[in-house]
Design an enzyme around this catalytic site. Structure first.
Site, PDB file in Angstrom:
ATOM      1  N   SER A 124      -3.146   1.503  -8.325  1.00 52.06           N
ATOM      2  CA  SER A 124      -1.798   2.009  -8.116  1.00 52.06           C
ATOM      3  C   SER A 124      -1.248   2.615  -9.671  1.00 52.06           C
ATOM      4  CB  SER A 124      -0.913   0.727  -7.755  1.00 52.06           C
ATOM      5  OG  SER A 124       0.500   1.115  -8.309  1.00 52.06           O
ATOM      6  N   TYR A 148       2.137  -8.470  -9.810  1.00 52.41           N
ATOM      7  CA  TYR A 148       1.582  -7.601  -8.822  1.00 52.41           C
ATOM      8  C   TYR A 148       0.708  -6.317  -9.686  1.00 52.41           C
ATOM      9  CZ  TYR A 148       0.723  -3.337  -6.055  1.00 52.41           C
ATOM     10  OH  TYR A 148       0.480  -2.268  -5.385  1.00 52.41           O
ATOM     11  N   LYS A 152      -3.640  -5.668 -10.037  1.00 52.31           N
ATOM     12  CA  LYS A 152      -4.331  -4.239 -10.057  1.00 52.31           C
ATOM     13  C   LYS A 152      -5.167  -3.988 -11.207  1.00 52.31           C
ATOM     14  CE  LYS A 152      -2.804  -3.008  -5.923  1.00 52.31           C
ATOM     15  NZ  LYS A 152      -3.519  -3.357  -4.899  1.00 52.31           N
TER      16      LYS A 152
HETATM   17  P1  NAD Z   1       0.362  -3.250   3.498  1.00 53.21           P
HETATM   18  O1  NAD Z   1       1.167  -4.500   3.345  1.00 53.21           O
HETATM   19  O2  NAD Z   1       1.031  -2.427   4.469  1.00 53.21           O
HETATM   20  O3  NAD Z   1      -1.065  -3.523   3.788  1.00 53.21           O
HETATM   21  C1  NAD Z   1      -2.023  -4.676   3.337  1.00 53.21           C
HETATM   22  C2  NAD Z   1      -2.589  -5.471   4.243  1.00 53.21           C
HETATM   23  O4  NAD Z   1      -3.318  -6.378   3.669  1.00 53.21           O
HETATM   24  C3  NAD Z   1      -1.442  -6.031   5.228  1.00 53.21           C
HETATM   25  O5  NAD Z   1      -1.874  -5.652   6.653  1.00 53.21           O
HETATM   26  C4  NAD Z   1      -1.989  -7.542   4.950  1.00 53.21           C
HETATM   27  O6  NAD Z   1      -1.541  -8.396   6.214  1.00 53.21           O
HETATM   28  C5  NAD Z   1      -3.175  -7.347   4.385  1.00 53.21           C
HETATM   29  N1  NAD Z   1      -3.607  -8.716   3.764  1.00 53.21           N
HETATM   30  C6  NAD Z   1      -2.794  -9.028   2.887  1.00 53.21           C
HETATM   31  N2  NAD Z   1      -3.577 -10.332   2.086  1.00 53.21           N
HETATM   32  C7  NAD Z   1      -4.717 -10.527   3.015  1.00 53.21           C
HETATM   33  C8  NAD Z   1      -5.546 -11.547   3.112  1.00 53.21           C
HETATM   34  N3  NAD Z   1      -5.440 -12.416   2.144  1.00 53.21           N
HETATM   35  N4  NAD Z   1      -6.538 -11.411   3.900  1.00 53.21           N
HETATM   36  C9  NAD Z   1      -6.447 -10.569   4.754  1.00 53.21           C
HETATM   37  N5  NAD Z   1      -5.579  -9.596   4.989  1.00 53.21           N
HETATM   38  C10 NAD Z   1      -4.771  -9.507   4.030  1.00 53.21           C
HETATM   39  O7  NAD Z   1       0.323  -2.191   2.066  1.00 53.21           O
HETATM   40  P2  NAD Z   1      -0.199  -0.893   2.098  1.00 53.21           P
HETATM   41  O8  NAD Z   1       1.181  -0.153   1.542  1.00 53.21           O
HETATM   42  O9  NAD Z   1      -0.849  -0.265   3.302  1.00 53.21           O
HETATM   43  O10 NAD Z   1      -0.932  -1.020   0.672  1.00 53.21           O
HETATM   44  C11 NAD Z   1      -2.579  -1.025   0.738  1.00 53.21           C
HETATM   45  C12 NAD Z   1      -2.930  -1.337  -0.605  1.00 53.21           C
HETATM   46  O11 NAD Z   1      -2.514  -0.112  -1.294  1.00 53.21           O
HETATM   47  C13 NAD Z   1      -2.552  -2.562  -1.105  1.00 53.21           C
HETATM   48  O12 NAD Z   1      -3.520  -3.064  -1.922  1.00 53.21           O
HETATM   49  C14 NAD Z   1      -1.230  -2.119  -2.170  1.00 53.21           C
HETATM   50  O13 NAD Z   1      -1.084  -2.797  -3.598  1.00 53.21           O
HETATM   51  C15 NAD Z   1      -1.867  -0.649  -2.425  1.00 53.21           C
HETATM   52  N6  NAD Z   1      -0.884   0.222  -3.083  1.00 53.21           N
HETATM   53  C16 NAD Z   1       0.311   0.582  -2.218  1.00 53.21           C
HETATM   54  C17 NAD Z   1       1.099   1.445  -2.561  1.00 53.21           C
HETATM   55  C18 NAD Z   1       2.196   1.572  -1.764  1.00 53.21           C
HETATM   56  O14 NAD Z   1       3.336   2.190  -2.229  1.00 53.21           O
HETATM   57  N7  NAD Z   1       2.433   1.343  -0.581  1.00 53.21           N
HETATM   58  C19 NAD Z   1       1.205   2.100  -3.988  1.00 53.21           C
HETATM   59  C20 NAD Z   1       0.097   1.830  -4.781  1.00 53.21           C
HETATM   60  C21 NAD Z   1      -0.947   1.070  -4.248  1.00 53.21           C
HETATM   61  C1  UD1 Z   2       7.166   1.064  -6.461  1.00 52.49           C
HETATM   62  C2  UD1 Z   2       6.662  -0.283  -7.202  1.00 52.49           C
HETATM   63  C3  UD1 Z   2       5.172   0.221  -7.871  1.00 52.49           C
HETATM   64  C4  UD1 Z   2       4.416   0.889  -6.834  1.00 52.49           C
HETATM   65  C5  UD1 Z   2       5.183   2.255  -6.442  1.00 52.49           C
HETATM   66  C6  UD1 Z   2       4.225   3.021  -5.641  1.00 52.49           C
HETATM   67  C7  UD1 Z   2       8.662  -1.512  -7.716  1.00 52.49           C
HETATM   68  C8  UD1 Z   2       9.725  -1.905  -8.869  1.00 52.49           C
HETATM   69  N1  UD1 Z   2       7.649  -0.680  -7.884  1.00 52.49           N
HETATM   70  O1  UD1 Z   2       7.686   1.896  -7.470  1.00 52.49           O
HETATM   71  O2  UD1 Z   2       4.810  -0.976  -8.343  1.00 52.49           O
HETATM   72  O3  UD1 Z   2       3.142   1.324  -7.737  1.00 52.49           O
HETATM   73  O4  UD1 Z   2       6.478   1.837  -5.957  1.00 52.49           O
HETATM   74  O5  UD1 Z   2       4.592   3.086  -4.417  1.00 52.49           O
HETATM   75  O6  UD1 Z   2       8.735  -1.723  -6.348  1.00 52.49           O
HETATM   76  N2  UD1 Z   2      15.403   3.938  -5.777  1.00 52.49           N
HETATM   77  C9  UD1 Z   2      16.749   4.007  -5.262  1.00 52.49           C
HETATM   78  N3  UD1 Z   2      17.197   3.100  -4.356  1.00 52.49           N
HETATM   79  C10 UD1 Z   2      16.472   2.408  -3.559  1.00 52.49           C
HETATM   80  C11 UD1 Z   2      15.253   2.181  -3.812  1.00 52.49           C
HETATM   81  C12 UD1 Z   2      14.496   3.034  -4.860  1.00 52.49           C
HETATM   82  O7  UD1 Z   2      17.232   4.617  -5.890  1.00 52.49           O
HETATM   83  O8  UD1 Z   2      16.927   1.672  -2.735  1.00 52.49           O
HETATM   84  C13 UD1 Z   2      14.742   4.681  -6.720  1.00 52.49           C
HETATM   85  C14 UD1 Z   2      13.936   3.996  -7.927  1.00 52.49           C
HETATM   86  O9  UD1 Z   2      14.994   3.630  -8.813  1.00 52.49           O
HETATM   87  C15 UD1 Z   2      12.915   5.136  -8.221  1.00 52.49           C
HETATM   88  C16 UD1 Z   2      12.699   5.849  -6.907  1.00 52.49           C
HETATM   89  O10 UD1 Z   2      13.580   5.470  -5.840  1.00 52.49           O
HETATM   90  O11 UD1 Z   2      13.613   5.913  -9.061  1.00 52.49           O
HETATM   91  C17 UD1 Z   2      11.414   5.084  -6.115  1.00 52.49           C
HETATM   92  O12 UD1 Z   2      11.397   3.895  -5.953  1.00 52.49           O
HETATM   93  P1  UD1 Z   2      10.347   3.101  -5.293  1.00 52.49           P
HETATM   94  O13 UD1 Z   2      10.051   3.647  -3.720  1.00 52.49           O
HETATM   95  O14 UD1 Z   2      10.733   1.483  -5.172  1.00 52.49           O
HETATM   96  O15 UD1 Z   2       9.004   3.348  -5.826  1.00 52.49           O
HETATM   97  P2  UD1 Z   2       8.634   2.962  -7.293  1.00 52.49           P
HETATM   98  O16 UD1 Z   2       9.811   2.429  -8.228  1.00 52.49           O
HETATM   99  O17 UD1 Z   2       8.109   4.281  -7.787  1.00 52.49           O
END
Ligand code: NAD
Ligand code: UD1
Length: 337
Positions: A124, A148, A152
């Site tokens: 991330s 969190y 990572k």
């Molecule tokens: P998500 O929660 O939708 O998917 C993660 C999945 O992992 C879930 O289905 C959950 O049930 C499963 N899981 C968690 N712990 C587990 C375990 N112990 N055993 C088996 N399954 C397990 O999240 P996502 O948004 O799809 O994210 C996927 C990956 O990408 C994550 O590692 C997350 O940290 C990373 N990531 C997400 C974002 C984002 O904004 N969505 C940004 C950067 C990185």
């Molecule tokens: C979040 C995660 C970060 C992750 C990233 C990628 C947090 C604190 N950080 O970051 O670890 O890597 O997502 O998906 O959750 N905002 C509003 N109103 C809201 C929600 C958000 O104004 O209700 C604003 C925030 O201040 C920010 C932007 O929208 O400026 C995006 O926020 P968000 O979607 O939570 O993502 P990140 O903060 O970038």
């Protein structure tokens, strides 16, 4: 090629499963459904017309994970499974460390035992901490501000050490920016439990009438309109980035690191405006104080992925909002509808 997808029922994992199957890969999926729904697995099968083994196992259970490796010939792993809520990670840090770190250790030990030598990991942009400048390149200093994020960064370190000790191992660390959007069918998308923490799911729930108004966290940042700027990337573009990474890196030993973002930043108010256009109505919002720990601007320099993987994000902000809206309006209660 047979790819083990951990966390394949989740938001990004499910979209990646679809692209893998459409591209002719075989997949095996493991997910304990802690933060996802079995209907995502059914939807992947329906939309692709393909079947695959699904194991509802917890990756912390080494014996069960071993069953998967023993019963399937795995060629590579995409490791999405993990807990991901920043706020929650500060309240239950030990659960976050145990789930994300121990789960990864068990997975990588099994990969070693069964001679599986390539892994793509969901990292991330959070590993850049509070970057001093934007856009962010992969060689920026790394730091974290919450448990969190620390999981990572630790996993990046664990995988890097493992690759030093095993010259056959290929590790690809993909640092995602802000994934949003949904599958074109409107039948697969992000389905957060409870009140969403992240901006897009919150805005989408305002649009569908489940929440009253958008709370904009801060309007005094040094940005285009004072609100926070982020690099939003369509989840299907992100999914396709994993395929490019597999194709390019899986036979190259060592550690490969890529930002997956668009390189463009949008402010909170620009997002509210884009979503208002997508759903055809003005969305109400109110300006609130800044959210603690937030930064003004965060967006990628996406050149390395373009130059080395030949991957660029092609879907713009209007399409991201339209696709999110199709999913949200078709399924106001997510997979429970
Ligand atoms: P998500 O929660 O939708 O998917 C993660 C999945 O992992 C879930 O289905 C959950 O049930 C499963 N899981 C968690 N712990 C587990 C375990 N112990 N055993 C088996 N399954 C397990 O999240 P996502 O948004 O799809 O994210 C996927 C990956 O990408 C994550 O590692 C997350 O940290 C990373 N990531 C997400 C974002 C984002 O904004 N969505 C940004 C950067 C990185
Ligand atoms: C979040 C995660 C970060 C992750 C990233 C990628 C947090 C604190 N950080 O970051 O670890 O890597 O997502 O998906 O959750 N905002 C509003 N109103 C809201 C929600 C958000 O104004 O209700 C604003 C925030 O201040 C920010 C932007 O929208 O400026 C995006 O926020 P968000 O979607 O939570 O993502 P990140 O903060 O970038």
């Amino acid at each position: 090629m047979n790819i083990l997808v951990t966390g394949g029922a989740g938001y990004i994992g499910s979209h990646t499963c679809i692209e893998l199957l459409n591209a002719g890969y075989d997949i095996v999926v493991v997910d304990n459904l802690d933060n996802s729904n079995i209907k995502a697995i059914d939807t992947i099968k329906r939309l692709t017309g393909k079947d695959f083994p699904f194991y509802q196992y917890d990756m912390l259970e080494a014996d069960k994970m071993e069953e998967i490796f023993a019963n399937n010939k795995i060629d590579g792993v995409i490791h999405f499974a993990g807990l991901k809520a920043v706020g929650e990670s500060t309240q239950i840090p030990l659960r976050y460390y145990h789930n994300n770190i121990t789960g990864t250790l068990i997975l990588m030990q099994l990969m070693e035992k069964y001679d599986v030598n390539n892994i793509v990991f969901s990292s991330s942009a959070t590993v850049y901490g509070m970057p001093k400048t934007v856009p962010i390149t992969e060689d920026f200093p790394l730091s974290t501000t919450n448990p969190y994020g620390s999981t990572k960064l630790m996993i990046e370190g664990i995988m890097t050490d493992a690759s030093k000790a095993n010259p056959k191992l290929s590790v690809t660390l993909l640092r995602y920016f802000n994934p949003i959007g949904a599958h074109k069918s409107g039948d697969l998308g992000e389905d957060p439990k409870g009140i969403p923490n992240n901006l897009l799911p919150y805005v989408a729930q305002v649009a569908v009438g489940k929440l009253e108004k958008v709370h904009v966290y801060g309007s005094d940042y040094p940005t285009v309109d004072g609100t926070g700027v982020r690099d939003y990337i369509h989840v299907v573009d992100l999914a396709l980035g994993h395929l490019r990474a597999l194709e390019h890196c899986s036979d190259k030993e060592g550690v490969h690191i890529y930002n997956l973002g668009t390189g463009n930043g949008y402010s909170v108010l620009q997002i509210v405006d884009a979503f208002s256009k997508a759903c055809g109505k003005e969305l109400p919002y109110v300006i609130d104080p800044r959210r603690p720990g937030d930064i003004a601007e965060c967006y990628a320099d996406a050149a390395k992925a373009k130059n080395e993987l030949g991957w660029v994000a092609t879907r713009g902000i209007a399409e991201m909002c339209e696709d999110t809206w199709r999913w949200q309006s078709k399924h106001p209660n997510g997979f429970d509808d």
